[in-house]
Design a protein around this motif. Structure first.
Motif, PDB file in Angstrom:
ATOM      1  N   ARG A 253     -39.383  50.860 -57.208  1.00  0.00           N
ATOM      2  CA  ARG A 253     -39.660  49.508 -57.671  1.00  0.00           C
ATOM      3  C   ARG A 253     -41.144  49.184 -57.800  1.00  0.00           C
ATOM      4  NH1 ARG A 253     -37.571  44.543 -58.182  1.00  0.00           N
ATOM      5  NH2 ARG A 253     -35.444  45.202 -57.694  1.00  0.00           N
ATOM      6  N   ASP A 254     -41.995  49.714 -56.933  1.00  0.00           N
ATOM      7  CA  ASP A 254     -43.364  49.195 -56.844  1.00  0.00           C
ATOM      8  C   ASP A 254     -44.131  49.285 -58.158  1.00  0.00           C
ATOM      9  OD1 ASP A 254     -43.340  51.956 -56.568  1.00  0.00           O
ATOM     10  OD2 ASP A 254     -44.904  52.026 -55.036  1.00  0.00           O
ATOM     11  N   TRP A 255     -44.102  50.447 -58.814  1.00  0.00           N
ATOM     12  CA  TRP A 255     -44.788  50.577 -60.096  1.00  0.00           C
ATOM     13  C   TRP A 255     -44.197  49.634 -61.145  1.00  0.00           C
ATOM     14  CZ3 TRP A 255     -45.856  56.424 -61.496  1.00  0.00           C
ATOM     15  CH2 TRP A 255     -46.746  56.972 -60.534  1.00  0.00           C
ATOM     16  N   LEU A 256     -42.871  49.491 -61.133  1.00  0.00           N
ATOM     17  CA  LEU A 256     -42.207  48.667 -62.150  1.00  0.00           C
ATOM     18  C   LEU A 256     -42.455  47.180 -61.912  1.00  0.00           C
ATOM     19  CD1 LEU A 256     -38.837  50.629 -62.392  1.00  0.00           C
ATOM     20  CD2 LEU A 256     -40.827  50.783 -63.900  1.00  0.00           C
ATOM     21  N   ASP A 257     -42.619  46.781 -60.663  1.00  0.00           N
ATOM     22  CA  ASP A 257     -42.929  45.382 -60.355  1.00  0.00           C
ATOM     23  C   ASP A 257     -44.345  45.009 -60.794  1.00  0.00           C
ATOM     24  OD1 ASP A 257     -40.521  44.581 -59.332  1.00  0.00           O
ATOM     25  OD2 ASP A 257     -41.093  44.790 -57.228  1.00  0.00           O
ATOM     26  N   ALA A 258     -45.259  45.960 -60.745  1.00  0.00           N
ATOM     27  CA  ALA A 258     -46.663  45.662 -61.001  1.00  0.00           C
ATOM     28  C   ALA A 258     -47.134  46.068 -62.389  1.00  0.00           C
ATOM     29  CB  ALA A 258     -47.537  46.365 -59.952  1.00  0.00           C
ATOM     30  N   GLY A 259     -46.369  46.911 -63.082  1.00  0.00           N
ATOM     31  CA  GLY A 259     -46.815  47.466 -64.350  1.00  0.00           C
ATOM     32  C   GLY A 259     -46.816  46.474 -65.501  1.00  0.00           C
ATOM     33  N   THR A 260     -47.405  46.881 -66.600  1.00  0.00           N
ATOM     34  CA  THR A 260     -47.459  46.058 -67.796  1.00  0.00           C
ATOM     35  C   THR A 260     -46.056  45.781 -68.302  1.00  0.00           C
ATOM     36  OG1 THR A 260     -49.570  47.059 -68.423  1.00  0.00           O
ATOM     37  CG2 THR A 260     -48.340  45.913 -70.159  1.00  0.00           C
ATOM     38  N   PRO A 261     -45.687  44.501 -68.494  1.00  0.00           N
ATOM     39  CA  PRO A 261     -44.356  44.203 -69.037  1.00  0.00           C
ATOM     40  C   PRO A 261     -44.125  44.943 -70.353  1.00  0.00           C
ATOM     41  CG  PRO A 261     -45.392  42.208 -68.223  1.00  0.00           C
ATOM     42  CD  PRO A 261     -46.448  43.282 -68.165  1.00  0.00           C
ATOM     43  N   HIS A 262     -42.951  45.533 -70.478  1.00  0.00           N
ATOM     44  CA  HIS A 262     -42.698  46.391 -71.636  1.00  0.00           C
ATOM     45  C   HIS A 262     -42.717  45.593 -72.936  1.00  0.00           C
ATOM     46  CE1 HIS A 262     -41.575  49.934 -73.706  1.00  0.00           C
ATOM     47  NE2 HIS A 262     -40.326  49.600 -73.945  1.00  0.00           N
ATOM     48  N   LEU A 263     -42.137  44.404 -72.918  1.00  0.00           N
ATOM     49  CA  LEU A 263     -42.171  43.496 -74.053  1.00  0.00           C
ATOM     50  C   LEU A 263     -42.599  42.123 -73.543  1.00  0.00           C
ATOM     51  CD1 LEU A 263     -38.813  44.330 -75.892  1.00  0.00           C
ATOM     52  CD2 LEU A 263     -41.110  44.998 -76.619  1.00  0.00           C
ATOM     53  N   ALA A 264     -43.362  41.423 -74.351  1.00  0.00           N
ATOM     54  CA  ALA A 264     -43.766  40.073 -73.982  1.00  0.00           C
ATOM     55  C   ALA A 264     -42.798  39.091 -74.631  1.00  0.00           C
ATOM     56  CB  ALA A 264     -45.201  39.798 -74.442  1.00  0.00           C
ATOM     57  N   GLY A 265     -42.085  38.330 -73.816  1.00  0.00           N
ATOM     58  CA  GLY A 265     -41.140  37.381 -74.380  1.00  0.00           C
ATOM     59  C   GLY A 265     -40.323  36.689 -73.324  1.00  0.00           C
ATOM     60  N   GLY A 266     -39.399  35.845 -73.788  1.00  0.00           N
ATOM     61  CA  GLY A 266     -38.559  35.092 -72.883  1.00  0.00           C
ATOM     62  C   GLY A 266     -37.713  35.978 -72.002  1.00  0.00           C
ATOM     63  N   GLY A 267     -37.496  35.517 -70.783  1.00  0.00           N
ATOM     64  CA  GLY A 267     -36.702  36.261 -69.815  1.00  0.00           C
ATOM     65  C   GLY A 267     -37.532  37.128 -68.906  1.00  0.00           C
ATOM     66  N   ALA A 268     -38.740  37.507 -69.358  1.00  0.00           N
ATOM     67  CA  ALA A 268     -39.608  38.359 -68.550  1.00  0.00           C
ATOM     68  C   ALA A 268     -40.612  37.548 -67.759  1.00  0.00           C
ATOM     69  CB  ALA A 268     -40.347  39.350 -69.448  1.00  0.00           C
ATOM     70  N   VAL A 269     -40.557  36.216 -67.863  1.00  0.00           N
ATOM     71  CA  VAL A 269     -41.594  35.366 -67.286  1.00  0.00           C
ATOM     72  C   VAL A 269     -41.020  34.370 -66.289  1.00  0.00           C
ATOM     73  CG1 VAL A 269     -43.099  35.551 -69.285  1.00  0.00           C
ATOM     74  CG2 VAL A 269     -41.353  33.777 -69.225  1.00  0.00           C
ATOM     75  N   ARG A 270     -41.881  33.966 -65.347  1.00  0.00           N
ATOM     76  CA  ARG A 270     -41.549  32.876 -64.431  1.00  0.00           C
ATOM     77  C   ARG A 270     -42.081  31.547 -64.981  1.00  0.00           C
ATOM     78  NH1 ARG A 270     -39.820  34.756 -59.519  1.00  0.00           N
ATOM     79  NH2 ARG A 270     -40.413  36.883 -58.936  1.00  0.00           N
ATOM     80  N   GLN A 271     -43.298  31.592 -65.477  1.00  0.00           N
ATOM     81  CA  GLN A 271     -43.944  30.379 -65.957  1.00  0.00           C
ATOM     82  C   GLN A 271     -44.933  30.747 -67.062  1.00  0.00           C
ATOM     83  OE1 GLN A 271     -43.357  27.188 -65.002  1.00  0.00           O
ATOM     84  NE2 GLN A 271     -44.836  26.456 -66.524  1.00  0.00           N
ATOM     85  N   VAL A 272     -44.910  29.969 -68.140  1.00  0.00           N
ATOM     86  CA  VAL A 272     -45.821  30.204 -69.252  1.00  0.00           C
ATOM     87  C   VAL A 272     -46.696  28.985 -69.470  1.00  0.00           C
ATOM     88  CG1 VAL A 272     -46.000  30.661 -71.734  1.00  0.00           C
ATOM     89  CG2 VAL A 272     -44.221  31.784 -70.385  1.00  0.00           C
ATOM     90  N   GLY A 273     -47.979  29.216 -69.515  1.00  0.00           N
ATOM     91  CA  GLY A 273     -48.932  28.172 -69.863  1.00  0.00           C
ATOM     92  C   GLY A 273     -49.739  28.617 -71.056  1.00  0.00           C
ATOM     93  N   LEU A 274     -50.576  27.749 -71.571  1.00  0.00           N
ATOM     94  CA  LEU A 274     -51.390  28.113 -72.719  1.00  0.00           C
ATOM     95  C   LEU A 274     -52.491  29.099 -72.354  1.00  0.00           C
ATOM     96  CD1 LEU A 274     -51.733  24.662 -74.522  1.00  0.00           C
ATOM     97  CD2 LEU A 274     -50.126  26.528 -74.979  1.00  0.00           C
ATOM     98  N   ASP A 275     -52.855  29.150 -71.084  1.00  0.00           N
ATOM     99  CA  ASP A 275     -53.954  30.014 -70.670  1.00  0.00           C
ATOM    100  C   ASP A 275     -53.523  31.160 -69.752  1.00  0.00           C
ATOM    101  OD1 ASP A 275     -55.835  28.400 -72.025  1.00  0.00           O
ATOM    102  OD2 ASP A 275     -55.830  26.981 -70.340  1.00  0.00           O
ATOM    103  N   ALA A 276     -52.331  31.074 -69.206  1.00  0.00           N
ATOM    104  CA  ALA A 276     -51.908  32.106 -68.251  1.00  0.00           C
ATOM    105  C   ALA A 276     -50.390  32.184 -68.215  1.00  0.00           C
ATOM    106  CB  ALA A 276     -52.457  31.808 -66.861  1.00  0.00           C
TER     107      ALA A 276
END
Length: 476
Positions: A253-276
């Motif tokens: 799990r550790d590498w997969l928890d910290a690695g670059t998200p494979h795709l950027a989009g809905g479902g992969a995020v906890r919170q989306v802001g305009l800057d972060a």
């Protein structure tokens, strides 16, 4: 002269020719036309590229389709049912490959997708350079190109034997601080493999993790992350009798928890802001967008069906078919069976061969057009290996699985013998790099929309893929 019908009924090895399929697959009774006007049962000996769906998988898909709806964030009853189906499938897929309690299962598209995902998760070297990955030149492109693209890959030429290759790995692992060793579980060219336990021990002793390209191993042998100590395994549903668009990456799990998200989009995020953006941990971190619920359920069903087989029966079935292929083809003058490591043990049911002086594409076209046999020709997305072995122009690959019968193997051996001894009965020509039957009389399936396109479809593909080399490659 022996007729084509008689050739198709001959047996190369009577004891093996009577061997039935282990599990029923969709399409086993499909008839295909051949150039002399007959229709014959299709002999699918291209399982290593994409395996047919198990009947149990197709039945399961039919069962769940009426229940399909959005997942994870839907309040509706069927959304909740679909979410439960998807997550249960995830758990079953992980169990099938012996996932440890702390491992995570990410549902992907296929092995290629899985390995590209992991490539984005290898931590950088302490000096800030990309994490170092060691890979052999025997690999399928899916287990070569992702590492090369990161800039941290070292490609090591395999040795002439298993022992020599292991020695080379041991020496190279001691030279640098490698983060990962990427290795095939079974070659998609020859079915051969290195002893996994020894490979894992060498890597771990050197402080490196191991990812296994399980595309050709997982469908053919029992495999367990927990038992082998391997850190990750990637495999494809379309090679595991579940061709519905899902695959998996399973591992630590550790590498997969910290690695670059494979795709950027809905479902992969906890919170989306305009800057972060705050990303989820795995598996959601790497499963942006609407997931392939049906594909995951299909893959889980295939895992269940394969797990229910007696491992000894599965091994015996495939070993007998492979031996019949190797022995039968080797007995034909001018036919050479390809090997990487002559001392490799327990190869899976993949056999590549050449016919001296004959273009592999012509042989494959003949087998299809005159015998209704599907094989693969080309360089099998393993260009460096084929070049090192002296097959720059490609070769021919036959592969078997749980739906393969001994009669199909016998048909292939007899058909290759007929080709060598008598030659084709039809005329063939190269059209835009692809061997085709001149004035091909074979009809296309009614309602397929392929009328007038059948003879040019493959040529069009080759024209689009000309940069890949002189011979077509199979899917990853």
């Amino acid at each position: 002269m022996t007729t084509l019908a008689e050739l198709d009924c001959q047996t190369a090895a009577p004891d093996v020719a009577a061997a039935p399929a282990l599990l029923p697959v969709v399409g086993s009774d499909t008839l295909v036309p051949v150039v002399d006007g007959r229709s014959v049962p299709y002999a699918n000996l291209d399982v290593a590229a994409s395996a047919p769906a198990l009947r149990a998988v197709a039945d399961r898909v039919t069962e769940v389709l009426p229940l399909y709806a959005s997942v994870h964030r839907g309040a509706g009853y069927l959304s909740q049912v679909s979410t439960a189906l998807y997550e249960a499938a995830r758990a079953r897929i992980g169990e099938f490959v012996g996932a440890r309690d702390e491992d995570v299962t990410v549902v992907t598209r296929n092995t290629t997708d899985s390995l590209n995902l992991l490539a984005g998760c290898v931590p950088p070297h302490p000096d800030g350079t990309p994490g170092r990955v060691l890979v052999l030149d025997v690999e399928h492109h899916a287990n070569l190109l992702p590492w090369q693209r990161t800039g941290g890959a070292t490609v090591l030429a395999g040795g002439a034997s298993v022992a020599e290759t292991l020695s080379g790995l041991r020496t190279e692992l001691a030279r640098f601080d490698y983060a990962l060793l990427a290795v095939t579980g079974a070659s998609n060219v020859t079915g051969e493999a290195l002893p996994l336990a020894e490979v894992v021990r060498l890597a771990h002793d050197a402080g490196a993790r191991v990812v296994l390209d399980g595309a050709q191993l997982v469908p053919h042998r029992g495999f367990s992350l927990a038992q082998t100590g391997a850190d990750y395994v990637a495999f494809s549903g379309h090679k595991t009798y579940a061709p519905f668009g899902a695959g998996a990456l399973v591992g630590r799990r550790d590498w997969l928890d910290a690695g670059t998200p494979h795709l950027a989009g809905g479902g992969a995020v906890r919170q989306v802001g305009l800057d972060a953006t705050q990303w989820q941990t795995a598996p959601a971190r790497h499963e942006a967008g609407s997931p392939n619920v049906v594909g995951a359920v299909a893959l889980a069903a295939a895992c269940d069906a394969l797990a229910a087989l007696d491992p000894a029966a599965l091994h015996a079935h495939e070993a007998a078919l492979r031996a019949a292929l190797v022995d039968g083809l080797s007995s034909i003058e001018g036919v050479r069976v390809v090997t990487v490591w002559p001392d490799a043990t327990d190869p899976v049911g993949v056999v590549t061969f050449s016919v001296t002086g004959h273009d592999p594409g012509l042989v494959a076209a003949y087998l299809s057009a005159e015998h209704g046999i599907g094989v693969r020709d080309g360089r099998f997305c393993a260009h460096p290996l084929l070049a090192r072995l002296g097959y720059d122009a490609g070769a021919i690959r036959a592969s078997v699985g749980v739906g393969t019968t001994g009669a199909e193997v016998a048909r292939l051996v007899d058909a290759v013998r007929a080709y060598v001894e008598q030659g084709p009965s039809a005329r063939y020509a190269v059209v835009d790099g692809c061997w085709t039957v001149v004035d091909d009389p074979r009809p296309v399936p009614a309602g397929s929309g392929l009328e007038g396109l059948f003879a040019t479809a493959a040529a069009g593909f080759l024209a689009d893929a000309a940069a890949c080399g002189p011979a077509p490659d199979g899917p990853a």
